[in-house]
Design a protein around this motif. Structure first.
Motif, PDB file in Angstrom:
ATOM      1  N   PRO A  59       1.000  -1.200  -0.225  1.00  0.00           N
ATOM      2  CA  PRO A  59       0.293  -0.358   0.128  1.00  0.00           C
ATOM      3  C   PRO A  59       0.776   1.159  -0.126  1.00  0.00           C
ATOM      4  O   PRO A  59      -0.018   2.374  -0.314  1.00  0.00           O
ATOM      5  CB  PRO A  59      -0.574  -0.140   1.088  1.00  0.00           C
ATOM      6  N   VAL A  62       0.584   5.332   3.231  1.00  0.00           N
ATOM      7  CA  VAL A  62      -0.135   5.630   3.943  1.00  0.00           C
ATOM      8  C   VAL A  62      -0.953   5.508   5.116  1.00  0.00           C
ATOM      9  O   VAL A  62       0.304   4.451   5.811  1.00  0.00           O
ATOM     10  CB  VAL A  62      -0.953   5.465   2.934  1.00  0.00           C
ATOM     11  N   HIS A  63      -1.364   6.654   5.689  1.00  0.00           N
ATOM     12  CA  HIS A  63      -2.360   6.663   7.139  1.00  0.00           C
ATOM     13  C   HIS A  63      -0.721   6.633   7.853  1.00  0.00           C
ATOM     14  O   HIS A  63      -0.680   5.344   8.882  1.00  0.00           O
ATOM     15  CB  HIS A  63      -2.263   4.897   7.370  1.00  0.00           C
ATOM     16  N   THR A  80       3.894   4.305   9.471  1.00  0.00           N
ATOM     17  CA  THR A  80       2.417   4.339   9.406  1.00  0.00           C
ATOM     18  C   THR A  80       1.825   3.229   9.789  1.00  0.00           C
ATOM     19  O   THR A  80       2.293   2.317  10.565  1.00  0.00           O
ATOM     20  CB  THR A  80       2.909   3.972   7.351  1.00  0.00           C
ATOM     21  N   HIS A 291      -3.075  12.988   5.282  1.00  0.00           N
ATOM     22  CA  HIS A 291      -3.608  12.251   5.530  1.00  0.00           C
ATOM     23  C   HIS A 291      -3.832  11.086   4.119  1.00  0.00           C
ATOM     24  O   HIS A 291      -4.041   9.695   4.382  1.00  0.00           O
ATOM     25  CB  HIS A 291      -5.049  12.179   5.769  1.00  0.00           C
ATOM     26  N   ASP A 292      -3.555  11.609   3.031  1.00  0.00           N
ATOM     27  CA  ASP A 292      -3.617  10.867   2.375  1.00  0.00           C
ATOM     28  C   ASP A 292      -2.050  10.553   1.717  1.00  0.00           C
ATOM     29  O   ASP A 292      -1.782   9.681   0.919  1.00  0.00           O
ATOM     30  CB  ASP A 292      -3.888  11.652   1.156  1.00  0.00           C
ATOM     31  N   GLY A 293      -1.092  10.428   2.460  1.00  0.00           N
ATOM     32  CA  GLY A 293       0.152  10.137   2.459  1.00  0.00           C
ATOM     33  C   GLY A 293       1.348  10.978   1.978  1.00  0.00           C
ATOM     34  O   GLY A 293       2.594  10.485   1.631  1.00  0.00           O
ATOM     35  N   THR A 294       0.774  12.006   1.870  1.00  0.00           N
ATOM     36  CA  THR A 294       1.371  13.074   1.072  1.00  0.00           C
ATOM     37  C   THR A 294       2.581  13.853   2.070  1.00  0.00           C
ATOM     38  O   THR A 294       1.899  14.022   3.231  1.00  0.00           O
ATOM     39  CB  THR A 294       1.015  14.190  -0.410  1.00  0.00           C
ATOM     40  N   PRO A 311       2.944   9.168  -2.510  1.00  0.00           N
ATOM     41  CA  PRO A 311       2.524   7.672  -1.964  1.00  0.00           C
ATOM     42  C   PRO A 311       2.439   6.650  -3.647  1.00  0.00           C
ATOM     43  O   PRO A 311       1.773   8.095  -3.999  1.00  0.00           O
ATOM     44  CB  PRO A 311       1.645   7.104  -0.942  1.00  0.00           C
TER      45      PRO A 311
END
Length: 311
Positions: A59, A62-63, A80, A291-294, A311
């Motif tokens: 994945p 992210v998170h 993460t 929150h989107d992993g950026t 991400p």
């Protein structure tokens, strides 16, 4: 109370809007649900025996729960829900560290190649669902339990010299260690914690952000968390990279700076989204995870931001 009076009171209650819940309270409730999901998933994983099934798709970062820079080489590490990732300057993609999918909730870089963490294990291991305090001395490739294995899940984990502050979300308690996390003292937390930061020149001077259904705000302690005073109603993620540079990013992504330890804040800019993790390096260098992993970086104290990795 007459029947007519009761009827009017009931109509007022029905017409009144429900109280607005702080976004940080919502986030905390989601975190508690996530803990429950992990516990159930762990039980199902261990009961499945030889029929375990895992996904081969990675994945990516992210998170995000935490950020840290390794002083050995300046690499940025991203903790993460599905493992630890490493990002180097100039490369828009981060790389997974090892093959573990450990859910590292609390995360702190405390020295060259040395990290502290907490959270939940990779479900392929036989560790208990709550990791307590764990330590890595090889840049996150492997981890060893230090204390409270099976007893604590630190969602906030901050290190200052030999002192470690940890907010155990599984038991809603604030713990403080004076020996790098080997032993702990429980202190009175000012509120359910969103974040905490220690002054870089005084490990006993801390500022915490807390939120509940009843109140939210900032609290200050000058005795290592044993007593607290309210210093304002702002709430958000905190970074204290230099004595007169306390940063706060609120739930809407606004960046604020205090030069006096949280008593007064001035707005600096915006990260352009909701924050998931914040890190300060030096007086004006900041990293933030969306929150989107950026992952974004600022070198002017939060006034402007550029994308470090995606991400």
């Amino acid at each position: 109370m007459t029947r007519a009076t009761k009827a009017r009171a009931q109509r007022r209650r029905q017409a009144s809007p429900p109280p607005k819940r702080s976004p940080w309270v919502e986030r905390g409730l989601i975190g508690l649900v996530a803990v429950a999901v992990v516990l159930v998933a762990a039980a199902l994983w261990r009961l499945s025996g030889d029929e375990r099934v895992t996904s081969t798709a990675d994945p990516g970062p992210v998170h995000v729960h935490g950020l840290g820079v390794n002083p050995a080489d300046g690499a940025l590490f991203i903790a993460t829900h599905t493992g630890l990732f490493r990002s180097v300057d100039g490369d828009p993609k981060s790389v997974r560290v090892g093959d573990s999918h450990q859910d590292t909730m609390g995360f702190a870089v405390v020295g060259e190649n040395r990290f502290l963490g907490s959270g939940h294990p990779d479900l392929r291991t036989d560790l208990p669902p709550l990791l307590g305090l764990i330590e890595s001395t090889d840049e996150g490739r492997s981890w060893e339990p230090i204390s409270l294995l099976g007893e604590a899940d630190f969602h906030v984990l901050r290190s200052a010299e030999q002192r470690v502050y940890g907010y155990d979300a599984s038991n809603d308690r604030l713990l403080v260690s004076g020996d790098a996390g080997r032993t702990w003292e429980e202190v009175e937390r000012p509120a359910p914690l969103v974040d905490l930061a220690a002054a870089p020149n005084d490990s006993q001077h801390v500022v915490a952000a807390g939120a509940s259904d009843l109140s939210q705000g900032l609290y200050e302690s000058r005795d290592g968390g044993r007593s607290w005073v309210s210093i304002g109603d702002r709430v958000g993620l905190l970074a204290w990279p230099a004595p007169e540079r306390l940063f706060l990013v609120d739930g809407d992504g606004n960046v604020f700076l205090s030069s006096n330890g949280g008593g007064r804040f001035e707005r600096r800019g915006s990260i352009g989204g909701q924050p998931a993790a914040l890190l300060g390096q030096g007086a004006d260098e900041l990293f933030v995870a969306l929150h989107d992993g950026t992952i974004k970086r600022s070198i002017d104290g939060g006034a402007t931001w550029t994308v470090r990795s995606a991400p």
